[in-house]
Motif scaffolding. Structure first.
Motif, short mmCIF file in Angstrom:
data_model
loop_
_atom_site.label_atom_id
_atom_site.label_comp_id
_atom_site.label_asym_id
_atom_site.label_seq_id
_atom_site.Cartn_x
_atom_site.Cartn_y
_atom_site.Cartn_z
N VAL A 1 13.48 0.01 2.16
CA VAL A 1 12.58 0.92 1.47
C VAL A 1 11.37 0.13 1.01
N ALA A 2 10.18 0.60 1.39
CA ALA A 2 8.97 -0.15 1.06
C ALA A 2 7.84 0.80 0.68
N ARG A 3 6.78 0.22 0.15
CA ARG A 3 5.65 1.04 -0.31
C ARG A 3 4.89 1.66 0.85
N ASP A 4 5.12 1.15 2.03
CA ASP A 4 4.29 1.54 3.15
C ASP A 4 5.19 1.53 4.40
N ARG A 5 4.92 2.45 5.31
CA ARG A 5 5.75 2.57 6.51
C ARG A 5 5.72 1.29 7.37
N TYR A 6 4.55 0.63 7.39
CA TYR A 6 4.39 -0.56 8.23
C TYR A 6 5.12 -1.74 7.62
N VAL A 7 5.03 -1.84 6.29
CA VAL A 7 5.76 -2.92 5.61
C VAL A 7 7.26 -2.73 5.85
#
Ligand code: PCD
Ligand SMILES: [Cu+]
Length: 805
Positions: free
Chosen positions: A119-125
């Motif tokens: 789970v991350a702040r951004d889809r790419y991260v």
């Protein structure tokens, strides 16, 4: 006064009710980029999830190291089975009574299986962090063949090893799931053993995948302050998802709101529950922020529900004259790693026992063995009501093989075995009661329309020309006559996880005479907003254009079991008609009051109640609606609303006659579809234009499946068709022009006589395409060749028959 001069025909036309080719109201939104899909949902602070997936088809997971991933800037959490275990969410129940790992618990059982959730702040991260999770695997022997799996010492489901009994009775082997049987085995064997003519054949319906345009996805949003969970997702059955989410999470059901927004095609792919939904919910609960998970195309093809994979061993017996006397079928069903088949609970092989098809077969038996292998789980309908396409393909191949053996024309063989019109309601040997049908009329219409006799003459000439060396192209005439079974359906025998398969409609008429109706179903492109308003228009006299249809929000819609198995028209459509009739019954009392007559003195006429014998005295539905809110009517409560929950007495049995004419190039294996004729009988037709669109779509999926589409694995369990480079989706280039036609045999038990139609073209289409390929080679002795009939496989058929020598 416009009303008075308007003719009755004008008033009927103005309603756009049953039978009118009303344009799809939802298309304004879709064609202008105003659809609202799961991926369009963007909530403040929303996080993004992505899966670490197994590269192996069978391996022990020795360790998972998340340190490097957690260290990446923007990563909020990495969930593994260990995190889900305390919540008892590391495994989840499947629709088929089995259980499935949400995240790898000790080992992985298919390539692409979910191992950890980043789970991350951004889809790419999130995607970058997936690469940083280190998983130590120890490879185990892989089983991709169900026949091998049933003999192998390798235990796939170690969690079940001790338990001898599965969800559907005793298991014979550690990789066996169930044996499910229907019909009279002994009597069938006796008939077949002493028959004049018997043919036996193995018919394989390969593994494929619904592959909708929009992949599966969800957005979970846990509001910790109010204790409310909102879950948006691509759900074909939103209410069931709410109930399951409540049971699994312990959150009370009124605190969960499930919303299916616009859906970009479902085709059965979005019926089941996937680890992505569970992980998004858990991640949102853990982080207190909304979490979105949307799979990509490869994940969709590799890990969400597959369809088919049925090995059907059949025996059919007949007299020398071609009267069928018995049918025997044994299926080896490859379910992959978990039995996540989407079927009504009591039917682990769906409605496969519709496999006697459209024929009056006195005695039959079917047995289905479910088997575990190292492949993705699933077993969804993919445009066919629970294994009906497998059943139709099986019987339509067996008929062709029998026709060859008898040296008979296959159209004639069908004709002499059809259930006759006067036999309906017809009791099949495998337990179904077919509600209505007129097969001979449909068949004759189809054969006349395509000029069947001329086609056969041309084909025979072609074979002669081929033998003389004048052409390298053969001609195939693919026949198919199918009977579907749709509209699950009777609560007494159909349920999903214990929830009876009824459906519902709730309607609210506004004071100014327009309305909103909500249903327990959910459109994925079928056009419900258009067609259900048409049913209500005819029932209530309010124009379809003045009725909003809403589905998919469990906070507002009445409970329903959702849309799949072509059940919306047979079940929710019936509820809609009955809700409309309740409105009309109240409207009648109001009209009588306003006209100062007795209730029985007024009658409904298109859009109004008129005084019997004096039609110039009337009250329109608009006037009645207004009165319902603005007049104190003695003995009648204010308002004009109704709700109906409908438990159908039986399923509906749409049918159809399809003919495909195809030229096959013996040297290249390429095919050219010259003509495709499809006659569908779905009872009363709500919207002929929507039906035509449904038939075109379904036929194109049938074309895909029969002619090239498959989910294939190598011996190590690597999925070889995980992208659209390898997985065949027809374009306008491959798709022929279809000619559609119909007969109309109403269902006797449905309030408006309608049967489903969405799945029919797949059920009837696949055998038509496949039979055309087979028929092209019939003169050279081809009995059975497995689908998909791609160019390479067709070339091989020709080669095996010595046609390249
Ligand atoms: N008679 C009649 C019938 C019908 N209809 C119409 O048509 C449609 C359809 O219907 P139905 O048949 O009932 O069905 P539904 O339930 O609605 O739906 C379902 C189906 O649908 C189909 N189609 C379609 N389309 C689109 N566009 N998209 C999609 O996704 C889809 N999907 C597919 C599938 S696959 Mo399964 O899920 O596998 O089980 S099942 C299915 C609708 O609109 C209706 O209304 C009419 O009109 N009439
Ligand atoms: Cu099916």
């Amino acid at each position: 006064m416009k009303d008075e001069v308007e003719s009755r025909d004008d008033r009927v036309a103005n309603l756009k009710g049953l039978g009118s080719a009303r344009k799809r109201v939802e298309d304004v939104r879709f064609t202008q980029g105003k659809g609202n899909y799961v991926d369009d949902i963007k909530l403040p602070g929303m996080l993004h999830g992505d899966f670490v997936r197994s590269p192996y088809a069978h391996a022990r997971v020795k360790s998972i190291n998340i340190d490097a991933a957690m260290a990446l800037d923007g990563v909020v959490a990495v969930l593994t089975a260990k995190d889900l275990e305390p919540l008892s969410l590391h495994w989840m129940p499947t629709l088929a009574g089995d259980k499935q790992m949400v995240l790898a618990d000790g080992k992985v059982l298919f390539q692409g299986q979910e191992v950890a959730f980043v789970v991350a702040r951004d889809r790419y991260v999130a995607a970058d962090a997936v690469e940083l999770v280190e998983v130590d695997y120890e490879e185990l022997p892989v089983l991709t063949d169900p026949f091998e799996a049933m003999k192998s010492d390798t235990v796939l489901r170690e969690d079940l090893e001790d338990g001898a009994d599965g969800a559907h009775g005793p298991r014979r082997h550690h990789n066996h799931i169930f044996l499910w049987e229907e019909g009279d085995k002994a009597a069938t064997e006796e008939v077949i053993d002493s028959a004049e003519v018997v043919v036996e054949e193995m018919v394989y319906y390969h593994r494929t995948h619904p592959c909708p345009l929009e992949t599966c996805g969800a957005v979970a949003s846990m509001d910790k302050v109010n204790g409310k969970l909102t879950l948006y997702g691509t759900f074909q059955a939103p209410h069931v998802v709410r109930t399951v989410a409540s049971l699994l999470s312990g959150i009370e059901e009124h605190n969960i709101r499930v919303v299916s927004p616009d859906i970009g095609g479902g085709f059965g792919n979005k019926v089941g529950v996937y680890p992505g939904y569970v992980c998004s919910i858990v991640a949102s609960i853990v982080t207190g922020l909304p979490v979105k998970w949307v799979e990509d195309r490869m994940e969709n093809l590799m890990a969400t529900a597959f369809a088919r994979d049925y090995w059907m061993q059949g025996k059919i017996s007949a007299t020398k004259e071609g009267k069928i006397t018995g049918l025997h079928c044994h299926v080896t069903a490859d379910h992959g790693a978990f039995d996540a088949c989407a079927d009504p609970t009591k039917y682990p092989a769906g409605f496969f026992h519709i496999c006697t098809g459209s024929y009056d077969i006195p005695v039959a038996y079917v047995g289905v063995d479910g088997v575990y292998t190292n492949k993705a789980p699933g077993g969804v309908a993919y445009r066919c009501s629970f294994r009906v396409t497998e059943a139709a393909y099986f019987i339509e191949r067996m008929i062709e093989v029998l026709a060859m053996e008898l040296n008979m024309d296959a159209a004639e063989l069908r004709r002499i075995n059809f259930i006759r019109k006067e036999q309906f309601p017809y009791q099949s040997a495998l337990g179904w009661e077919y509600d209505s049908g007129d097969y001979h009329t449909a068949w004759d219409k189809a054969l006349t329309s395509v000029g069947y006799d001329d086609l056969r003459r041309e084909q025979a000439e072609r074979v002669e020309a081929f033998k003389r060396g004048e052409t390298r192209k053969l001609m195939g005439i693919g026949l198919s006559f199918f009977t579907e079974i749709v509209g699950a359906g009777p609560v007494k025998n159909c349920d999903i996880l214990g929830m009876g398969m009824f459906d519902s409609c709730e309607i609210r008429i506004h004071p100014t005479g327009s309305a909103i109706a909500r249903l327990g179903t959910i459109s994925q492109g079928q056009g419900h907003a258009t067609t259900f308003a048409q049913i209500l228009a005819t029932e209530t006299g309010i124009p379809a254009d003045s009725i909003t249809i809403e589905e998919g929000d469990t906070d507002t819609a009445p409970y329903g079991l959702g849309t799949y198995g072509s059940r919306s028209t047979p079940v929710a459509g019936a509820a809609t008609a009955l809700a409309g009739r309740k409105i009309r019954a109240k409207a009648q009392m109001i009209a009588a009051y306003l006209l100062e007559v007795h209730d029985d003195d007024v009658e409904f006429d298109v859009d109004r109640f008129v005084l019997k014998g004096a039609p110039e005295r009337f009250k329109t539905m608009k006037e009645i609606a207004y009165a319902a809110y603005n007049q104190a009517i003695p003995g009648i409560e204010p308002g004009l609303e109704a709700v109906s929950y409908y438990d159908p007495p039986n399923m509906t049995y749409p049918f159809g006659a399809y003919v495909c004419v195809m030229d096959v190039d013996v040297d290249t294996g390429t095919t050219d579809i010259r003509q495709f004729y499809a006659l569908d009988d779905c009872g009363t037709r709500i919207n002929p234009m929507v039906i035509e669109g449904q038939v075109h779509g379904g036929l194109t999926e049938a074309l895909a499946i029969a002619m090239g589409q498959e989910i294939a694995y190598d011996d190590l369990g690597n999925c070889k068709t995980g992208t659209l480079m390898d997985f065949f989706i027809p374009t306008a280039w491959e798709t022929p022009n279809y000619v559609t036609d119909h007969t109309e045999t109403p269902s006797p038990h449905h309030p408006i006589g309608a049967k489903g139609v969405g799945e029919s073209p797949n059920v009837g289409g696949v055998p038509a395409f496949s039979n055309a390929v087979h028929d092209a080679f019939r003169a050279f002795g081809l009995r059975q060749a497995h689908m998909p009939h791609d160019h390479w496989r067709i070339w091989q058929i020709a080669n095996d028959l010595g046609l390249h020598d």
